[in-house]
Design an enzyme around this catalytic site. Structure first.
Site, PDB file in Angstrom:
ATOM      1  N   THR A  63       0.812  -1.223   0.000  1.00 15.55           N
ATOM      2  CA  THR A  63       0.000   0.000   0.000  1.00 15.55           C
ATOM      3  C   THR A  63       0.842   1.268   0.000  1.00 15.55           C
ATOM      4  OG1 THR A  63      -0.105   0.064   2.423  1.00 15.55           O
ATOM      5  CG2 THR A  63      -1.835  -1.157   1.261  1.00 15.55           C
ATOM      6  N   ARG A  81       3.814   6.926   2.695  1.00 14.02           N
ATOM      7  CA  ARG A  81       3.024   8.076   3.126  1.00 14.02           C
ATOM      8  C   ARG A  81       2.306   7.750   4.434  1.00 14.02           C
ATOM      9  NH1 ARG A  81       0.248   5.816  -1.213  1.00 14.02           N
ATOM     10  NH2 ARG A  81      -1.944   5.284  -0.835  1.00 14.02           N
ATOM     11  N   TRP A 141      25.201  23.677  41.897  1.00 15.01           N
ATOM     12  CA  TRP A 141      23.811  23.294  42.103  1.00 15.01           C
ATOM     13  C   TRP A 141      22.888  24.025  41.139  1.00 15.01           C
ATOM     14  CZ3 TRP A 141      19.438  26.086  43.150  1.00 15.01           C
ATOM     15  CH2 TRP A 141      18.297  25.329  43.442  1.00 15.01           C
ATOM     16  N   TYR A 148      20.638  22.454  38.110  1.00 13.40           N
ATOM     17  CA  TYR A 148      19.185  22.639  38.159  1.00 13.40           C
ATOM     18  C   TYR A 148      18.678  23.240  36.844  1.00 13.40           C
ATOM     19  CZ  TYR A 148      14.611  24.078  40.009  1.00 13.40           C
ATOM     20  OH  TYR A 148      13.268  24.238  40.212  1.00 13.40           O
ATOM     21  N   ASP A 174      22.036  19.197  46.590  1.00 12.46           N
ATOM     22  CA  ASP A 174      20.716  19.687  46.974  1.00 12.46           C
ATOM     23  C   ASP A 174      20.315  19.171  48.358  1.00 12.46           C
ATOM     24  OD1 ASP A 174      18.012  20.891  45.942  1.00 12.46           O
ATOM     25  OD2 ASP A 174      17.527  18.967  46.872  1.00 12.46           O
TER      26      ASP A 174
END
Length: 501
Positions: free
Chosen positions: A30, A63, A421, A425, A441
């Protein structure tokens, strides 16, 4: 990157939604390519081949299926982590680099040769850079055609086509029908007359922990800029190239997707707005891959099992996150949010017109902060804000995900007031680095202390986190979520190293 053809066919036979976005099925008889969940009859094995990306299938001459709509497939990016250059190139392509530039220009921006870039795309995506850009334009345009009632000229402009003639010709070649025929065969959801008020569905691979995401964003929502309505809806003001607008994001009730409503005056900005929303809500994450890797760790296994859909929240704007992080150094989240609200009220540009739900301003620009006499905060913090504003003005790509993450972190750390840190972040939330890890942290240290009995040092945390690569950012998010649940009090999100210096 070639998929395992036999394994893909077995997965296709099950119609398992977990495989959606991991590969595409191309049917030789197809000349159509589909998603693994397509309801069409399973084709014979000898008639199909499999591709890891829609771009590869499309470049091979197939397609898109009109029934399962490949543009609605989640973009899992299974190749991520294998090539930093490809990741950065896709960011540039997503920002429209190949709409007006040649491949060699993009390669030069990435610091590689054109042939090397083409080879990497073939290796990891199975398609050329041009084919990837073309596929993205076509699939985004088709989504706008199906899900909105925007005029075709606006659809073409929003998708990055240089002309309506090229837009029509591309669709005629690919779908063997003009764009208007596609719209007539699918009724758009609701009345969406144009770019100043449209709603699109942004798919993701389930599960998705919406509660954790909305909790994170709601706790940090800045008054005047953001609002969370009943844990169901997130709204915020936005600005791009001097124009203002508003977005609204909420879960879709019928399929694994978020619905984003966009009000913005410039149709050409739609694709960029959608990309930013995808980053805020981390919709390209692969939860199964993250679960499988982090679930091997005895500490994280129960956390991942409890919240398998946890994501790392992103951000609309890099400068905004940098300001938030600096304001949050050495104080609680609530105190930092209140400081940010005062900054917005004093230096933010009023939102016109006011859109309700408490949205009144646009976040201050680097120009406004750089020129402001910042009062009501420690002098060191004010100097840090001025320094990051000056750096953002001097380097427009300071917060761009298109640069190498190591280079970006080094540039951030060179700014007065930004330590390891804060840089990590920003890498997590802005650069979308899945392996970023703010090891110092306080919340992470406290969570690890509770879980493993004994307070570890930063070096011990870094060593412990080696087992979590390449998903250390997600490990951090799991630990933060656990810490927030067990400690109701607001806690600092910083380390003494990052005190404004």
């Amino acid at each position: 990157m070639e998929p395992d053809q036999e394994a893909c066919y077995r997965a296709l036979s099950t119609r398992d939604a977990r495989f959606d976005g991991r590969f595409f099925i191309a049917v030789r008889t197809t000349r159509i390519y589909c998603r693994p969940i397509c309801p069409a009859r399973t084709p014979k094995r000898e008639n199909v081949t499999f591709f890891t990306t829609a771009s590869a299938a499309q470049e091979a001459g197939y397609r898109p299926c009109l029934r399962c709509r490949p543009e609605s497939s989640p973009d899992l990016g299974a190749w991520r982590g294998t090539s930093n250059t490809v990741s950065r190139a896709l960011t540039l392509i997503g920002e429209g680099a190949l709409d007006g530039e040649a491949v060699d220009t993009v390669a030069e921006r990435l610091g590689v040769g054109e042939r090397q870039l083409r080879r990497l795309f073939r290796q990891h995506l199975g398609a050329s850079p041009i084919a990837v850009a073309q596929t993205r334009r076509v699939l985004f345009a088709k989504q706008l055609i199906i899900e909105t009632t925007m005029p075709m000229a606006e659809v073409a402009l929003a998708a990055g086509f240089n002309s309506i003639r090229r837009f029509n010709a591309t669709f005629q070649t690919l779908y063997q029908r003009p764009p208007r025929e596609l719209r007539r065969s699918h009724l758009a959801d609701g009345d969406q007359p144009g770019a100043e008020g449209i709603t699109l569905k942004l798919p993701y691979a389930p599960p998705y922990d919406w509660d954790a995401m909305i909790d994170f964003l709601g706790t940090r929502a800045i008054r005047g800029i953001e609002a969370v309505e009943g844990r169901r809806c997130y709204r915020r003001s936005i600005a791009l190239d001097g124009a203002q607008g508003v977005i609204r994001v909420e879960p879709d009730d019928r399929q694994p997707a978020l619905r984003v409503s966009i009000r913005f005056p410039h149709v050409s900005a739609l694709a960029g707005i959608v990309r930013r929303v995808l980053r805020i809500f981390d919709l390209s994450a692969d939860p199964l891959a993250i679960r499988d890797d982090l679930g091997r760790d005895p500490l994280l296994a129960p956390l991942v099992a409890e919240r398998p859909g946890l994501r790392v929240p992103g951000a609309w704007d890099g400068f905004e996150v940098a300001v938030r992080a600096i304001l949050g150094q050495q104080i609680t989240v609530v105190a930092a949010v209140n400081l940010a609200a005062k900054l917005v009220a004093e230096y933010g540009e009023p939102l016109r017109p006011v859109c309700g739900a408490g949205l009144t301003h646009i976040f201050p620009t680097p120009e406004r902060i750089a020129q402001a006499h910042l009062l009501g905060m420690p002098a060191a913090r004010a100097r840090a804000l001025s320094a990051v504003a000056a750096a953002a003005l001097a380097d427009p790509d300071l917060f761009s995900p298109s640069q190498p993450v190591e280079e970006a972190i080094a540039k951030l750390r060179s700014i007065r007031g930004i330590g390891e840190w804060t840089a990590q972040y920003i890498a997590m939330r802005v650069l979308r680095e899945p392996d970023a890890f703010p090891a110092a942290d306080v919340g992470l240290l406290r969570a690890l202390t509770r879980a493993e009995e004994g307070r570890p040092g930063t070096a011990e945390v870094v060593a412990r986190a080696e087992a979590w690569r390449p998903w250390r950012a997600y490990a951090a998010q799991h630990l933060w979520t656990m810490d927030a649940r067990t400690n109701k009090a607001n806690t600092p999100r910083t380390n003494l190293e990052d005190k404004c210096r």
